[in-house]
Design a protein around this motif. Structure first.
Motif, PDB file in Angstrom:
ATOM      1  N   GLU A 170       5.145   1.863 102.900  1.00 28.96           N
ATOM      2  CA  GLU A 170       5.896   2.925 102.225  1.00 28.96           C
ATOM      3  C   GLU A 170       6.264   4.037 103.200  1.00 28.96           C
ATOM      4  O   GLU A 170       7.410   4.476 103.282  1.00 28.96           O
ATOM      5  N   SER A 171       5.274   4.529 103.969  1.00 26.71           N
ATOM      6  CA  SER A 171       5.508   5.655 104.882  1.00 26.71           C
ATOM      7  C   SER A 171       6.458   5.274 106.008  1.00 26.71           C
ATOM      8  O   SER A 171       7.341   6.054 106.391  1.00 26.71           O
ATOM      9  N   PHE A 172       6.285   4.069 106.555  1.00 27.02           N
ATOM     10  CA  PHE A 172       7.117   3.637 107.677  1.00 27.02           C
ATOM     11  C   PHE A 172       8.569   3.475 107.242  1.00 27.02           C
ATOM     12  O   PHE A 172       9.500   3.844 107.968  1.00 27.02           O
ATOM     13  N   ALA A 173       8.775   2.930 106.045  1.00 24.87           N
ATOM     14  CA  ALA A 173      10.136   2.777 105.530  1.00 24.87           C
ATOM     15  C   ALA A 173      10.794   4.147 105.345  1.00 24.87           C
ATOM     16  O   ALA A 173      11.968   4.338 105.692  1.00 24.87           O
ATOM     17  N   ASP A 174      10.056   5.105 104.786  1.00 17.11           N
ATOM     18  CA  ASP A 174      10.599   6.453 104.601  1.00 17.11           C
ATOM     19  C   ASP A 174      10.931   7.093 105.939  1.00 17.11           C
ATOM     20  O   ASP A 174      11.940   7.798 106.070  1.00 17.11           O
ATOM     21  N   TRP A 175      10.089   6.853 106.940  1.00 17.65           N
ATOM     22  CA  TRP A 175      10.322   7.462 108.253  1.00 17.65           C
ATOM     23  C   TRP A 175      11.606   6.932 108.869  1.00 17.65           C
ATOM     24  O   TRP A 175      12.423   7.695 109.389  1.00 17.65           O
ATOM     25  N   ILE A 176      11.815   5.630 108.805  1.00 18.27           N
ATOM     26  CA  ILE A 176      13.027   5.043 109.386  1.00 18.27           C
ATOM     27  C   ILE A 176      14.260   5.421 108.565  1.00 18.27           C
ATOM     28  O   ILE A 176      15.295   5.809 109.111  1.00 18.27           O
ATOM     29  N   ASN A 177      14.126   5.322 107.241  1.00 14.71           N
ATOM     30  CA  ASN A 177      15.261   5.563 106.359  1.00 14.71           C
ATOM     31  C   ASN A 177      15.715   7.011 106.401  1.00 14.71           C
ATOM     32  O   ASN A 177      16.902   7.298 106.600  1.00 14.71           O
ATOM     33  N   MET A 178      14.767   7.954 106.244  1.00 17.65           N
ATOM     34  CA  MET A 178      15.133   9.362 106.082  1.00 17.65           C
ATOM     35  C   MET A 178      14.956  10.183 107.353  1.00 17.65           C
ATOM     36  O   MET A 178      15.867  10.876 107.784  1.00 17.65           O
ATOM     37  N   THR A 179      13.771  10.113 107.970  1.00 19.86           N
ATOM     38  CA  THR A 179      13.527  10.951 109.142  1.00 19.86           C
ATOM     39  C   THR A 179      14.438  10.572 110.306  1.00 19.86           C
ATOM     40  O   THR A 179      15.010  11.437 110.975  1.00 19.86           O
ATOM     41  N   LEU A 180      14.568   9.272 110.556  1.00 19.11           N
ATOM     42  CA  LEU A 180      15.450   8.827 111.638  1.00 19.11           C
ATOM     43  C   LEU A 180      16.907   8.728 111.196  1.00 19.11           C
ATOM     44  O   LEU A 180      17.791   8.550 112.022  1.00 19.11           O
ATOM     45  N   GLY A 181      17.158   8.822 109.886  1.00 18.16           N
ATOM     46  CA  GLY A 181      18.526   8.802 109.374  1.00 18.16           C
ATOM     47  C   GLY A 181      19.215   7.460 109.466  1.00 18.16           C
ATOM     48  O   GLY A 181      20.448   7.401 109.513  1.00 18.16           O
ATOM     49  N   VAL A 182      18.454   6.371 109.495  1.00 19.33           N
ATOM     50  CA  VAL A 182      19.064   5.046 109.583  1.00 19.33           C
ATOM     51  C   VAL A 182      19.822   4.709 108.306  1.00 19.33           C
ATOM     52  O   VAL A 182      20.847   4.027 108.325  1.00 19.33           O
ATOM     53  N   GLY A 183      19.324   5.186 107.178  1.00 22.12           N
ATOM     54  CA  GLY A 183      19.976   4.911 105.896  1.00 22.12           C
ATOM     55  C   GLY A 183      19.324   3.762 105.166  1.00 22.12           C
ATOM     56  O   GLY A 183      18.736   2.864 105.775  1.00 22.12           O
ATOM     57  N   LEU A 184      19.431   3.786 103.839  1.00 20.34           N
ATOM     58  CA  LEU A 184      18.737   2.801 103.012  1.00 20.34           C
ATOM     59  C   LEU A 184      19.249   1.379 103.252  1.00 20.34           C
ATOM     60  O   LEU A 184      18.457   0.441 103.425  1.00 20.34           O
ATOM     61  N   ILE A 185      20.564   1.193 103.259  1.00 20.60           N
ATOM     62  CA  ILE A 185      21.119  -0.153 103.407  1.00 20.60           C
ATOM     63  C   ILE A 185      20.791  -0.735 104.782  1.00 20.60           C
ATOM     64  O   ILE A 185      20.347  -1.889 104.899  1.00 20.60           O
ATOM     65  N   ASN A 186      21.006   0.064 105.827  1.00 18.25           N
ATOM     66  CA  ASN A 186      20.713  -0.425 107.179  1.00 18.25           C
ATOM     67  C   ASN A 186      19.233  -0.732 107.360  1.00 18.25           C
ATOM     68  O   ASN A 186      18.871  -1.738 107.997  1.00 18.25           O
ATOM     69  N   THR A 187      18.366   0.126 106.810  1.00 24.19           N
ATOM     70  CA  THR A 187      16.932  -0.122 106.895  1.00 24.19           C
ATOM     71  C   THR A 187      16.571  -1.422 106.180  1.00 24.19           C
ATOM     72  O   THR A 187      15.749  -2.212 106.668  1.00 24.19           O
ATOM     73  N   SER A 188      17.206  -1.664 105.044  1.00 21.38           N
ATOM     74  CA  SER A 188      16.950  -2.891 104.285  1.00 21.38           C
ATOM     75  C   SER A 188      17.379  -4.123 105.071  1.00 21.38           C
ATOM     76  O   SER A 188      16.671  -5.145 105.083  1.00 21.38           O
ATOM     77  N   LEU A 189      18.521  -4.049 105.728  1.00 20.31           N
ATOM     78  CA  LEU A 189      18.998  -5.177 106.524  1.00 20.31           C
ATOM     79  C   LEU A 189      18.058  -5.455 107.698  1.00 20.31           C
ATOM     80  O   LEU A 189      17.750  -6.621 108.008  1.00 20.31           O
ATOM     81  N   ILE A 190      17.597  -4.393 108.336  1.00 18.83           N
ATOM     82  CA  ILE A 190      16.682  -4.550 109.471  1.00 18.83           C
ATOM     83  C   ILE A 190      15.404  -5.250 109.028  1.00 18.83           C
ATOM     84  O   ILE A 190      14.943  -6.221 109.657  1.00 18.83           O
ATOM     85  N   PHE A 191      14.832  -4.778 107.928  1.00 19.42           N
ATOM     86  CA  PHE A 191      13.547  -5.339 107.501  1.00 19.42           C
ATOM     87  C   PHE A 191      13.697  -6.716 106.861  1.00 19.42           C
ATOM     88  O   PHE A 191      12.741  -7.506 106.858  1.00 19.42           O
TER      89      PHE A 191
END
Length: 418
Positions: free
Chosen positions: A40-61
């Motif tokens: 949960e925390s790692f996803a939030d960090w990549i998605n929001m803190t790093l600004g990767v975005g929800l869709i891009n983070t989902s594709l990466i994972f």
């Protein structure tokens, strides 16, 4: 919840492979909760803190999940590092899939929770119809292994949806929200000790560890003023990841959770059918009591508002306009949201689509960080503004953004924010 044993007969399709999953011990539940939290925390960090975005983070994972699962499927036996790496990635991926439905597609959490529950029931139904067992002590064929991992993915998605739905209904702070799944897991442990079915108890507890771990992560990461410990998502991820690695090293060395026997010789928990049926009633009572608690918690913010303003119960539950919702929150917090929205609109009007998409991520983070304090003030008002913010996020993060739609969504939100 460790399991008891009884002998089971061989089945023709058992391939004689060593069991690919760990024994259910205390260590199993400890590391499962740790994996859920760091996911949960790692996803939030990549998605929001790093600004990767929800869709891009989902594709990466999703890509990482494919690689981790392929590695796990190729291993001939249970390997702690590979197995728990797959669980961590599944935790992140299942969470992201639920977030996409909620944040990008505006699917209500009640709907996604119901859909995932039906999907999970279908997975278990097909699994049992084909294999005649749902026991994790018999994951010794490829079909059973695939059913197992599919079930785990759906449990993470279901746990995310139901956990978020609970927070939406109650407005509880992270520290308080931890207590519900913790109490329910304790009731399952009690039920199992009194004779409830091993398989049912295992999967109920497995689902509940998802909201428990997520709430723990939010509690550690959220600012102190919001009822959290203020560690932030990055530090929380590092702390729990270190705990996971230490546990995996211990399990690798001790082999205390290895099921050595294959599916033809291993023995699995035998229960008392009469007592198991009785305990189904116990679980039903726990479910009804939980629903009553959530309904009561959902009603409390509206009742409090009615008492303060002297309204009737019917008036308190009347729909709020976005402008009315905004007035129920602290002016300083509303001003913060308004500033980010204004700057995002300015970047968009200047032709800086990338800058606008990045800047709107700050609004999402600020809104999520303030949820533990704003939602309890008035759950209805929070839901109204949350819907408008979701529309803005969806408009800016779509794969093919339309400026007219983006400007309209931002302008509507600005109007609501005064």
């Amino acid at each position: 919840m460790a399991t008891n044993t009884e002998r089971r007969s061989a089945t023709p399709d058992v391939q004689g492979l060593l069991n690919k999953v760990p024994e259910v011990t205390v260590w199993f539940w400890v590391i499962k909760i740790l994996c859920t939290t760091v996911g949960e925390s790692f996803a939030d960090w990549i998605n929001m803190t790093l600004g990767v975005g929800l869709i891009n983070t989902s594709l990466i994972f999703t890509a990482v999940l494919a690689a981790a699962l392929a590695w796990q499927l190729r291993t001939p036996r249970y390997v702690p590092f590979v197995y728990w790496l797959t669980v961590v990635v599944l935790s992140v991926t299942g969470t992201l899939y639920t977030d996409i439905l909620t944040d990008s597609q505006d699917v209500p959490l009640a709907v996604s929770s119901s859909v995932f529950a039906v999907v999970l029931a279908a997975v278990f139904g097909i699994w049992f119809a084909r294999e005649r067992t749902l026991s994790i002590h018999s994951i010794v064929t490829r079909p059973r292994e695939l059913f197992y991992w599919l079930a785990i993915l759906v449990t993470f998605a279901l746990g995310t949806a139901t956990g978020d739905w609970t927070l939406e209904l109650t407005g509880w702070a992270p520290g308080i929200a931890v207590l519900l799944p913790l109490g329910l897991i304790a009731s399952i442990v009690l039920g199992r000790s009194l004779g409830a079915g091993t398989v049912l108890s295992f999967w109920l507890a497995y689902i509940l560890t998802r909201p428990l771990g997520a709430n723990l992560g939010d509690w550690f990461a959220s600012p102190g003023g919001d009822g959290g410990l203020g560690l932030g998502t990055a530090v929380t991820s590092v702390v729990f990841l270190a705990a996971i690695l230490a546990t995996v090293v211990h399990l690798t060395r001790s082999r205390s959770d290895v099921i050595e026997a294959d599916g033809r010789t291993h023995t699995v928990g035998a229960g008392n059918p009469t007592r198991e049926r009785v305990m189904l009633g116990y679980y039903a009572v726990v479910a009804i009591a939980t629903a009553a608690l959530l309904i009561r918690a959902h009603q409390l913010p509206h009742a409090a508002m009615a008492g303060e303003e002297g309204d009737t119960a019917g008036a308190a539950s009347a729909p709020l306009t976005p402008e009315q919702a905004t007035t129920l929150f602290p002016a300083a917090e509303v001003a913060k949201f308004r500033t980010v929205t204004t700057e995002t609109l300015a970047k968009l009007n200047a032709g800086d689509q990338a800058g606008a998409t990045t800047r709107i991520g700050d609004l999402e983070k600020a809104w999520d960080d303030d949820q533990p304090t704003l939602q309890p003030k008035n759950g209805q008002a929070w839901t109204v503004l949350d819907g408008q913010i979701d529309q803005v996020l969806g408009a800016l993060r779509t794969s093919k953004p339309d400026k007219t739609t983006e400007v309209k969504a931002l302008t509507t939100l600005l109007t609501s924010l005064g």
